[in-house]
Design a protein around this motif. Structure first.
Motif, short mmCIF file in Angstrom:
data_model
loop_
_atom_site.label_atom_id
_atom_site.label_comp_id
_atom_site.label_asym_id
_atom_site.label_seq_id
_atom_site.Cartn_x
_atom_site.Cartn_y
_atom_site.Cartn_z
N UNK A 165 105.55 79.59 48.70
CA UNK A 165 104.31 80.36 48.58
C UNK A 165 104.19 80.97 47.19
N UNK A 166 105.28 81.55 46.71
CA UNK A 166 105.27 82.17 45.38
C UNK A 166 105.04 81.13 44.28
N UNK A 167 105.66 79.96 44.44
CA UNK A 167 105.48 78.89 43.45
C UNK A 167 104.03 78.42 43.42
N UNK A 168 103.44 78.26 44.60
CA UNK A 168 102.05 77.82 44.67
C UNK A 168 101.13 78.84 44.01
N UNK A 169 101.35 80.11 44.31
CA UNK A 169 100.52 81.16 43.73
C UNK A 169 100.66 81.18 42.21
N UNK A 170 101.88 81.09 41.72
CA UNK A 170 102.09 81.08 40.26
C UNK A 170 101.44 79.86 39.62
#
Length: 324
Positions: A165-170
């Motif tokens: 999730x964090x990778x996608x958001x970044x």
């Protein structure tokens, strides 16, 4: 899964209107894009839609290395996905189809690559249910058209890792999108639910004979809609509270608003009401074709986004969103 893997090659699965818009966006941001779709004439239709979007993207501003020549197409999904760093899927909105498709994609996409679905309504737990590496499956739902509208709704399923999730958001933030993190799964996510809530009351006042279709639209786009293009409703109420801000609003203005909420209608969407809306919209369109109206909308949206960029209103903290 490691977040050190750079994203250079994007795979687009499904090249209809949304998929083609995403393809154009990724090309404009300087990525290599490989697209796949089994439909007849899919490649020619894709390239036509990318060409049409390129004028808007050029106006917005192209990244270094942006080129339509970096678009490749194949009907072989395995070929398209085997070297992908990030997959943006845009297939039909059917749970059974999505589940089967993701199980197939999961077999061929590198295990450290992200799989993102543009699904507007199906929850990620359903989509990832048959995947062996379900931890890297997320929803990355855009607002149409993806190559112009910044919003992307990011939500993980029951098996999705926080890291994914964090990778996608970044990643979405890095290409100029405005990702928001849904911390719980909801059918339809949130932005479409907001639209549905507003339209329910619009249909109610039309059904009750309070407003014509045209005036109901005017009440939105010449009133609160103008403000919504600048800042969200809660921040708006902060302004509405005057010197006391949101605290004053909650203490003194929320009670009457709460009463109004309880009085909102629940329209009976009959064939007659549907036809009334159709007639009103056709009158409002005044003979202008859909393509012409869409071009006009895109032109105004791009102008608004440029104004927002100059004012600093696009500089929300997406890192805090990712960490929340």
């Amino acid at each position: 899964m490691t977040d050190s893997k750079p994203i250079r090659r994007i795979a687009i699965v499904g090249t209809g209107v949304i998929g083609a818009s995403w393809a154009a966006e990724y090309l404009a941001r300087g990525f290599d894009v490989v697209a796949t779709d089994p439909a007849p004439n899919a490649e020619s239709n894709l390239r036509k839609l990318v060409d049409e979007a390129w004028k808007d993207l050029t106006s917005i501003g192209l990244a270094k290395g942006a080129s339509r020549d970096r678009l490749k197409f194949t009907t072989n999904m395995k070929e398209a996905l085997s070297g992908a760093d990030f997959v943006q899927e845009n297939g039909p909105e059917r749970p059974d189809f999505k589940m089967k498709l993701y199980a197939e994609m999961d077999e061929v996409v590198p295990v450290d690559s992200l799989l993102a679905s543009s699904s507007s309504g199906i929850t990620p737990s359903v989509i990832q249910s048959q995947c062996k590496h379900a931890e890297r499956v997320v929803i990355g739902h855009p607002f149409n058209p993806p190559h112009i509208i910044p919003l992307v709704e990011v939500v993980g399923g029951s098996k999705t890792s926080p890291d994914a999730i964090e990778r996608a958001i970044r990643f979405y933030a890095s290409i100029g999108k405005r990702p928001i993190h849904l911390k719980k799964e909801l059918p339809g996510h949130v932005a479409n639910r907001f639209q549905a809530a507003l339209y329910r009351e619009m249909l109610n006042v039309i059904e009750q004979g309070v407003l014509s279709v045209e005036d109901a639209d005017a009440a939105v786009c010449f009133g609160p809609g103008l403000r919504w293009g600048v800042m969200g409703q809660s921040l708006q109420w902060h302004l509405g509270g005057g010197a006391g801000g949101i605290k004053h609003f909650m203490e003194h203005l929320m009670p009457p608003l709460e009463g109004m909420m309880k009085a909102l209608g629940n329209p009976n969407i009959t064939p007659e009401l549907k036809q009334k809306v159709i007639n009103g919209v056709m009158q409002e369109a005044a003979g202008r074709p859909v393509d012409e109206l869409a071009e006009e909308e895109n032109r105004v949206l791009i102008g608004l986004l440029k104004l927002r960029a100059k004012s600093g209103l696009n500089k929300e903290n997406t890192q805090s969103t990712a960490a929340a």
